[in-house]
Scaffold this motif. Structure first.
Motif, PDB file in Angstrom:
ATOM      1  N   ILE A 152       0.957  -1.290  -0.134  1.00  0.00           N
ATOM      2  CA  ILE A 152       0.044  -0.073  -0.074  1.00  0.00           C
ATOM      3  C   ILE A 152       0.841   1.147   0.178  1.00  0.00           C
ATOM      4  CG2 ILE A 152      -1.530   1.398   1.839  1.00  0.00           C
ATOM      5  CD1 ILE A 152      -2.977  -0.596  -0.264  1.00  0.00           C
ATOM      6  N   LEU A 153       1.984   1.188   0.551  1.00  0.00           N
ATOM      7  CA  LEU A 153       2.943   2.104   0.605  1.00  0.00           C
ATOM      8  C   LEU A 153       4.130   2.197  -0.457  1.00  0.00           C
ATOM      9  CD1 LEU A 153       3.869   2.321   4.527  1.00  0.00           C
ATOM     10  CD2 LEU A 153       2.176   3.759   3.163  1.00  0.00           C
ATOM     11  N   ASN A 154       4.199   1.155  -1.190  1.00  0.00           N
ATOM     12  CA  ASN A 154       5.095   1.179  -2.204  1.00  0.00           C
ATOM     13  C   ASN A 154       4.601   0.223  -3.234  1.00  0.00           C
ATOM     14  OD1 ASN A 154       7.919   1.851  -0.472  1.00  0.00           O
ATOM     15  ND2 ASN A 154       6.518   0.581   0.871  1.00  0.00           N
ATOM     16  N   SER A 155       5.149   0.692  -4.461  1.00  0.00           N
ATOM     17  CA  SER A 155       4.843   0.059  -5.757  1.00  0.00           C
ATOM     18  C   SER A 155       5.651  -1.579  -5.714  1.00  0.00           C
ATOM     19  CB  SER A 155       5.472   0.730  -6.983  1.00  0.00           C
ATOM     20  OG  SER A 155       5.437  -0.143  -8.341  1.00  0.00           O
ATOM     21  N   PHE A 156       4.866  -2.222  -6.526  1.00  0.00           N
ATOM     22  CA  PHE A 156       5.775  -3.743  -6.764  1.00  0.00           C
ATOM     23  C   PHE A 156       7.183  -3.377  -7.230  1.00  0.00           C
ATOM     24  CE2 PHE A 156       1.227  -4.985  -7.471  1.00  0.00           C
ATOM     25  CZ  PHE A 156       1.106  -5.930  -6.207  1.00  0.00           C
ATOM     26  N   LYS A 157       7.357  -2.017  -7.767  1.00  0.00           N
ATOM     27  CA  LYS A 157       8.680  -2.066  -8.491  1.00  0.00           C
ATOM     28  C   LYS A 157       9.931  -1.831  -7.313  1.00  0.00           C
ATOM     29  CE  LYS A 157      10.516   1.614 -11.625  1.00  0.00           C
ATOM     30  NZ  LYS A 157      10.728   2.630 -12.378  1.00  0.00           N
ATOM     31  N   SER A 158       9.415  -1.668  -6.152  1.00  0.00           N
ATOM     32  CA  SER A 158      10.324  -1.269  -5.066  1.00  0.00           C
ATOM     33  C   SER A 158      11.195  -2.287  -4.532  1.00  0.00           C
ATOM     34  CB  SER A 158       9.670  -0.577  -3.779  1.00  0.00           C
ATOM     35  OG  SER A 158       8.634  -1.313  -3.376  1.00  0.00           O
ATOM     36  N   ILE A 159      10.449  -3.596  -4.352  1.00  0.00           N
ATOM     37  CA  ILE A 159      11.192  -4.765  -3.918  1.00  0.00           C
ATOM     38  C   ILE A 159      10.157  -5.929  -4.445  1.00  0.00           C
ATOM     39  CG2 ILE A 159      11.408  -6.487  -1.843  1.00  0.00           C
ATOM     40  CD1 ILE A 159      13.023  -3.875  -1.471  1.00  0.00           C
ATOM     41  N   ASP A 160      11.089  -7.100  -5.051  1.00  0.00           N
ATOM     42  CA  ASP A 160      10.569  -8.226  -5.612  1.00  0.00           C
ATOM     43  C   ASP A 160       9.356  -8.566  -4.686  1.00  0.00           C
ATOM     44  OD1 ASP A 160       9.964 -10.414  -6.844  1.00  0.00           O
ATOM     45  OD2 ASP A 160      11.760 -10.954  -7.311  1.00  0.00           O
ATOM     46  N   PRO A 161       8.106  -8.956  -5.005  1.00  0.00           N
ATOM     47  CA  PRO A 161       7.206  -9.493  -3.902  1.00  0.00           C
ATOM     48  C   PRO A 161       7.706 -10.974  -3.777  1.00  0.00           C
ATOM     49  CG  PRO A 161       6.021  -8.550  -5.765  1.00  0.00           C
ATOM     50  CD  PRO A 161       7.454  -8.516  -6.150  1.00  0.00           C
ATOM     51  N   PHE A 162       8.529 -11.497  -4.519  1.00  0.00           N
ATOM     52  CA  PHE A 162       8.922 -13.055  -4.219  1.00  0.00           C
ATOM     53  C   PHE A 162      10.059 -12.862  -3.053  1.00  0.00           C
ATOM     54  CE2 PHE A 162       7.189 -14.246  -8.451  1.00  0.00           C
ATOM     55  CZ  PHE A 162       6.673 -15.411  -8.118  1.00  0.00           C
ATOM     56  N   LEU A 163      10.803 -11.973  -3.037  1.00  0.00           N
ATOM     57  CA  LEU A 163      11.409 -11.797  -1.751  1.00  0.00           C
ATOM     58  C   LEU A 163      10.749 -11.317  -0.455  1.00  0.00           C
ATOM     59  CD1 LEU A 163      14.287 -11.317  -0.293  1.00  0.00           C
ATOM     60  CD2 LEU A 163      14.478  -9.275  -1.497  1.00  0.00           C
ATOM     61  N   MET A 164       9.565 -10.334  -0.758  1.00  0.00           N
ATOM     62  CA  MET A 164       8.882  -9.915   0.403  1.00  0.00           C
ATOM     63  C   MET A 164       8.103 -11.033   1.163  1.00  0.00           C
ATOM     64  SD  MET A 164       8.258  -7.378   2.182  1.00  0.00           S
ATOM     65  CE  MET A 164       8.903  -5.927   1.343  1.00  0.00           C
ATOM     66  N   VAL A 165       7.650 -12.160   0.456  1.00  0.00           N
ATOM     67  CA  VAL A 165       6.922 -13.095   0.934  1.00  0.00           C
ATOM     68  C   VAL A 165       7.550 -13.760   2.192  1.00  0.00           C
ATOM     69  CG1 VAL A 165       5.818 -15.490   0.563  1.00  0.00           C
ATOM     70  CG2 VAL A 165       5.327 -13.508  -0.941  1.00  0.00           C
ATOM     71  N   PRO A 166       8.970 -14.375   1.832  1.00  0.00           N
ATOM     72  CA  PRO A 166       9.513 -15.043   3.089  1.00  0.00           C
ATOM     73  C   PRO A 166      10.007 -14.070   3.891  1.00  0.00           C
ATOM     74  CG  PRO A 166      10.827 -14.908   1.130  1.00  0.00           C
ATOM     75  CD  PRO A 166       9.742 -14.521   0.564  1.00  0.00           C
ATOM     76  N   THR A 167      10.402 -12.688   3.548  1.00  0.00           N
ATOM     77  CA  THR A 167      10.468 -11.774   4.826  1.00  0.00           C
ATOM     78  C   THR A 167       9.445 -11.559   5.695  1.00  0.00           C
ATOM     79  OG1 THR A 167      12.095 -10.614   3.084  1.00  0.00           O
ATOM     80  CG2 THR A 167      11.304  -9.482   5.063  1.00  0.00           C
ATOM     81  N   CYS A 168       8.161 -11.415   5.052  1.00  0.00           N
ATOM     82  CA  CYS A 168       6.929 -11.329   5.979  1.00  0.00           C
ATOM     83  C   CYS A 168       6.659 -12.355   6.976  1.00  0.00           C
ATOM     84  CB  CYS A 168       5.860 -10.890   4.974  1.00  0.00           C
ATOM     85  SG  CYS A 168       5.847  -9.514   4.216  1.00  0.00           S
ATOM     86  N   ILE A 169       7.119 -13.756   6.336  1.00  0.00           N
ATOM     87  CA  ILE A 169       6.666 -14.920   7.162  1.00  0.00           C
ATOM     88  C   ILE A 169       7.881 -14.823   8.331  1.00  0.00           C
ATOM     89  CG2 ILE A 169       7.426 -17.285   7.173  1.00  0.00           C
ATOM     90  CD1 ILE A 169       4.618 -16.950   6.075  1.00  0.00           C
ATOM     91  N   PHE A 170       9.211 -14.459   7.776  1.00  0.00           N
ATOM     92  CA  PHE A 170      10.146 -14.628   9.014  1.00  0.00           C
ATOM     93  C   PHE A 170       9.813 -13.500  10.173  1.00  0.00           C
ATOM     94  CE2 PHE A 170      14.691 -12.769  10.127  1.00  0.00           C
ATOM     95  CZ  PHE A 170      15.032 -13.823  10.629  1.00  0.00           C
ATOM     96  N   LEU A 171       9.411 -12.302   9.546  1.00  0.00           N
ATOM     97  CA  LEU A 171       8.975 -11.276  10.548  1.00  0.00           C
ATOM     98  C   LEU A 171       7.970 -11.782  11.605  1.00  0.00           C
ATOM     99  CD1 LEU A 171       9.851  -8.792  11.977  1.00  0.00           C
ATOM    100  CD2 LEU A 171       8.407  -7.502  10.238  1.00  0.00           C
ATOM    101  N   ALA A 172       6.948 -12.271  10.701  1.00  0.00           N
ATOM    102  CA  ALA A 172       5.649 -12.557  11.445  1.00  0.00           C
ATOM    103  C   ALA A 172       5.607 -13.840  12.354  1.00  0.00           C
ATOM    104  CB  ALA A 172       4.403 -12.948  10.581  1.00  0.00           C
ATOM    105  N   SER A 173       6.649 -14.780  12.254  1.00  0.00           N
ATOM    106  CA  SER A 173       7.043 -15.804  13.119  1.00  0.00           C
ATOM    107  C   SER A 173       7.737 -15.236  14.400  1.00  0.00           C
ATOM    108  CB  SER A 173       7.997 -16.830  12.454  1.00  0.00           C
ATOM    109  OG  SER A 173       9.244 -16.171  12.311  1.00  0.00           O
ATOM    110  N   LYS A 174       8.468 -14.263  14.246  1.00  0.00           N
ATOM    111  CA  LYS A 174       9.079 -13.541  15.450  1.00  0.00           C
ATOM    112  C   LYS A 174       8.041 -12.958  16.404  1.00  0.00           C
ATOM    113  CE  LYS A 174      12.468 -11.740  13.233  1.00  0.00           C
ATOM    114  NZ  LYS A 174      13.894 -10.933  12.943  1.00  0.00           N
ATOM    115  N   VAL A 175       7.239 -12.009  15.626  1.00  0.00           N
ATOM    116  CA  VAL A 175       6.328 -11.297  16.416  1.00  0.00           C
ATOM    117  C   VAL A 175       5.049 -12.063  16.976  1.00  0.00           C
ATOM    118  CG1 VAL A 175       4.254  -9.562  15.971  1.00  0.00           C
ATOM    119  CG2 VAL A 175       6.689  -9.101  14.827  1.00  0.00           C
TER     120      VAL A 175
END
Length: 288
Positions: free
Chosen positions: A83-106
């Motif tokens: 919502i804050l960034n275009s798909f152009k900013s970060i590859d969504p295929f990289l963002m997916v595991p990053t979100c899982i990694f952060l959520a598992s800690k939170v």
């Protein structure tokens, strides 16, 4: 159950949280957030991309045997970022595991080892999602760590996500296990829409119950809904958006459409050093 939940949980926490203060957005704000992407994509294309990556997050979470709460939190992080960034900013295929990694800690289920996340992502891309990309998962642990800092900065360290599952289980004491089971699946499906960005979690839970009660012709539902203090107009509004998601999802031939949508999707940027584009905050985050 409904009134005690609102008094004890919602009034005490949600209404004072950063989720409510910063992350309940108007529909106009959500559309505005996709402004850069809809220069090359249609609004429906953007919705289909979010359906695809919600499916990817679900598959990655289930393969790692994570609780649904972790998967849902990761999906919300993903949607907030784009919502804050275009798909152009970060590859969504990289963002997916990053979100899982952060959520598992939170969500305090223990951080998943990054090499394992990378291995599972690579396996899923080669098997279940091979139609979406011809390449392998080329990212390495440092890319995920860089992406995590970028995600934290973009969300302003607002990490606590209130989800519809808890109010759902409390409400369902009066409506029975059959309605709960169906409503639970509806809440899971609703992660592919924008309702968690635009409505409080108790409204989404009530809307899922409303749809499930209609599907099961539950005799207690009419009197139960007449006793609650939430506007049926609001519940119907959320229910309508969930039904619109089902209509789009039913028409969405993912394997056929996603490759051509990805061809038009703005491409991500990487710096010459291989690190992620964007700045990194030097201030430690506090969960709120």
């Amino acid at each position: 159950e409904y009134k005690s939940y609102l008094r004890y949980i919602m009034a005490g926490n949600f209404w004072k949280s950063s989720h409510y203060g910063q992350w309940i957005l108007t529909k106009e704000k959500v559309l505005e957030g996709h402004e850069l992407d809809i220069k090359s994509l249609s609004v429906e294309d953007v919705k289909k991309i979010h359906i695809f990556f919600a499916n990817f997050i679900q598959a990655l979470g289930e393969t790692n045997k994570l609780r649904q709460q972790v998967i849902a939190t990761a999906t919300v992080y993903f949607k907030r970022f784009y919502i804050l960034n275009s798909f152009k900013s970060i590859d969504p295929f990289l963002m997916v595991p990053t979100c899982i990694f952060l959520a598992s800690k939170v969500e305090e289920c223990g951080a998943i080892p990054i090499p394992r996340l990378i291995s599972v992502c690579s396996s899923l891309i080669k098997s279940k999602f091979s139609y979406a990309t011809s390449g392998d998962f080329l990212y390495r642990p440092q890319h995920l760590l860089d992406c995590e800092f970028y995600l934290l900065e973009m969300m302003d360290c607002s990490l606590i996500v209130y989800l519809p599952y808890r109010p759902l289980t409390l409400y369902c004491e009066s409506l029975g296990p059959e309605v709960l089971n169906t409503a639970w699946h509806i809440v899971n499906d609703s992660l592919r829409s924008d309702v968690l960005l635009t409505y409080p979690p108790h409204l989404i839970a009530l809307s899922a119950l409303h749809i499930a009660s209609v599907l099961h012709n539950n005799d207690n539902a009419t009197s139960w809904f007449s006793d609650i203090t939430v506007s049926m107009e609001k519940i119907t509004e959320v229910s309508q958006q969930i039904m619109e998601l089902y209509d789009l999802w039913r028409r969405f031939d993912e394997k056929k459409e996603i490759p051509s949508i990805f061809m038009r999707m703005p491409r991500p940027r990487m710096s010459h050093s291989g690190s992620l584009a964007g700045s990194r905050s030097s201030t430690p985050c506090q969960m709120r």
